[in-house]
Design a protein around this motif. Structure first.
Motif, short mmCIF file in Angstrom:
data_model
loop_
_atom_site.label_atom_id
_atom_site.label_comp_id
_atom_site.label_asym_id
_atom_site.label_seq_id
_atom_site.Cartn_x
_atom_site.Cartn_y
_atom_site.Cartn_z
N GLY A 34 0.84 -1.07 0.06
CA GLY A 34 0.10 -0.11 -0.05
C GLY A 34 0.77 1.30 0.15
N TRP A 35 0.40 2.33 -0.59
CA TRP A 35 0.96 3.59 -0.47
C TRP A 35 0.10 4.69 0.20
CZ3 TRP A 35 5.58 5.04 -2.16
CH2 TRP A 35 6.25 4.35 -2.98
N PHE A 36 0.80 5.04 1.01
CA PHE A 36 -0.13 6.03 2.09
C PHE A 36 0.60 7.38 1.99
CE2 PHE A 36 -2.39 3.03 4.75
CZ PHE A 36 -1.84 1.84 4.41
N ARG A 37 -0.15 8.37 2.39
CA ARG A 37 0.47 9.79 2.48
C ARG A 37 0.12 10.60 3.51
NH1 ARG A 37 -2.38 12.59 -2.92
NH2 ARG A 37 -4.37 12.89 -2.18
N GLY A 98 1.40 -5.78 3.24
CA GLY A 98 0.57 -6.33 4.07
C GLY A 98 0.55 -7.86 3.59
N ARG A 99 0.45 -8.88 4.43
CA ARG A 99 0.33 -10.39 4.33
C ARG A 99 -0.88 -10.48 3.74
NH1 ARG A 99 0.83 -14.23 1.99
NH2 ARG A 99 1.95 -16.16 2.77
N SER A 100 -1.79 -9.96 4.36
CA SER A 100 -3.43 -10.22 4.19
C SER A 100 -3.91 -9.59 2.93
CB SER A 100 -4.25 -10.15 5.62
OG SER A 100 -4.05 -8.78 5.80
N GLY A 101 -3.15 -8.86 2.05
CA GLY A 101 -3.80 -8.44 1.03
C GLY A 101 -4.09 -6.99 1.07
N CYS A 102 -4.86 -6.37 0.14
CA CYS A 102 -5.34 -4.63 -0.03
C CYS A 102 -6.77 -4.85 0.59
CB CYS A 102 -5.44 -4.48 -1.18
SG CYS A 102 -3.73 -4.07 -2.14
N LEU A 107 -5.65 -1.25 4.72
CA LEU A 107 -6.43 0.03 4.77
C LEU A 107 -6.42 0.76 5.86
CD1 LEU A 107 -8.12 1.87 3.04
CD2 LEU A 107 -10.40 0.62 4.16
N SER A 108 -6.40 0.19 7.38
CA SER A 108 -6.51 0.87 8.40
C SER A 108 -5.13 1.24 8.74
CB SER A 108 -7.12 0.07 9.54
OG SER A 108 -6.45 -1.17 9.74
N GLY A 109 -4.06 0.61 7.88
CA GLY A 109 -2.58 0.99 8.43
C GLY A 109 -2.02 0.09 9.14
N ASN A 110 -2.98 -1.22 9.53
CA ASN A 110 -2.24 -2.12 10.20
C ASN A 110 -1.30 -2.72 9.27
OD1 ASN A 110 -1.51 -3.71 12.19
ND2 ASN A 110 -3.53 -4.92 12.30
N ALA A 111 0.01 -2.42 9.12
CA ALA A 111 0.60 -3.09 8.05
C ALA A 111 1.79 -3.88 8.69
CB ALA A 111 1.28 -2.36 7.24
N ASP A 112 2.25 -4.88 7.81
CA ASP A 112 3.32 -5.94 8.69
C ASP A 112 4.75 -5.17 8.73
OD1 ASP A 112 1.54 -8.25 7.08
OD2 ASP A 112 2.04 -8.72 9.00
#
Length: 124
Positions: A34-37, A98-102, A107-112
């Motif tokens: 994911g790309w965030f800003r 994110g291991r669990s996909g998009c 989406l909530s920012g809970n990335a690995d």
């Protein structure tokens, strides 16, 4: 584990930039990116996401038709091509894996994994 975003800079409105997110230390092809800003004084928002194989892509409405996300799993790199840039695109851009996909988790920012940000400034 490392995610390194690069390619930011200053550009005039209407210009283009291509951001890169280079990964190492994990099985890149198993992760959505994911790309965030985050702009000054604003909350972080997800800009785009691409699934692990590249077939699933999504964008926030404000960048649809202007930004394109892609990935090269052979190079462990994801790209964000940003065209027709506007002043409101000014922000620090981050990539995250994110291991669990998009889905809702990323989406909530809970990335690995999170990368360092790269600053994009759109100004005349």
């Amino acid at each position: 584990v490392q995610l390194q975003a690069s390619g930011g800079g200053m550009v005039q409105p209407g210009g283009s930039l291509r951001l890169s997110c280079a990964a190492s230390g994990f099985t890149f092809g198993h992760y959505a990116i994911g790309w965030f800003r985050q702009a000054p004084g604003k909350e972080r928002e997800r800009v785009s996401c691409i699934g692990n194989s590249g077939n699933n892509r999504n964008y926030v409405d404000s960048v649809k038709g202007r930004f394109t996300v892609s990935r090269d799993n052979a190079k462990n790199t994801v790209y964000l091509q940003m065209n027709s840039l506007k002043a409101e695109d000014t922000a620090v851009y981050y990539c995250a894996a994110g291991r669990s996909g998009c889905g809702l988790r990323l989406l909530s920012g809970n990335a690995d994994y999170w990368g360092q940000g790269t600053l994009v400034t759109v100004s005349s």
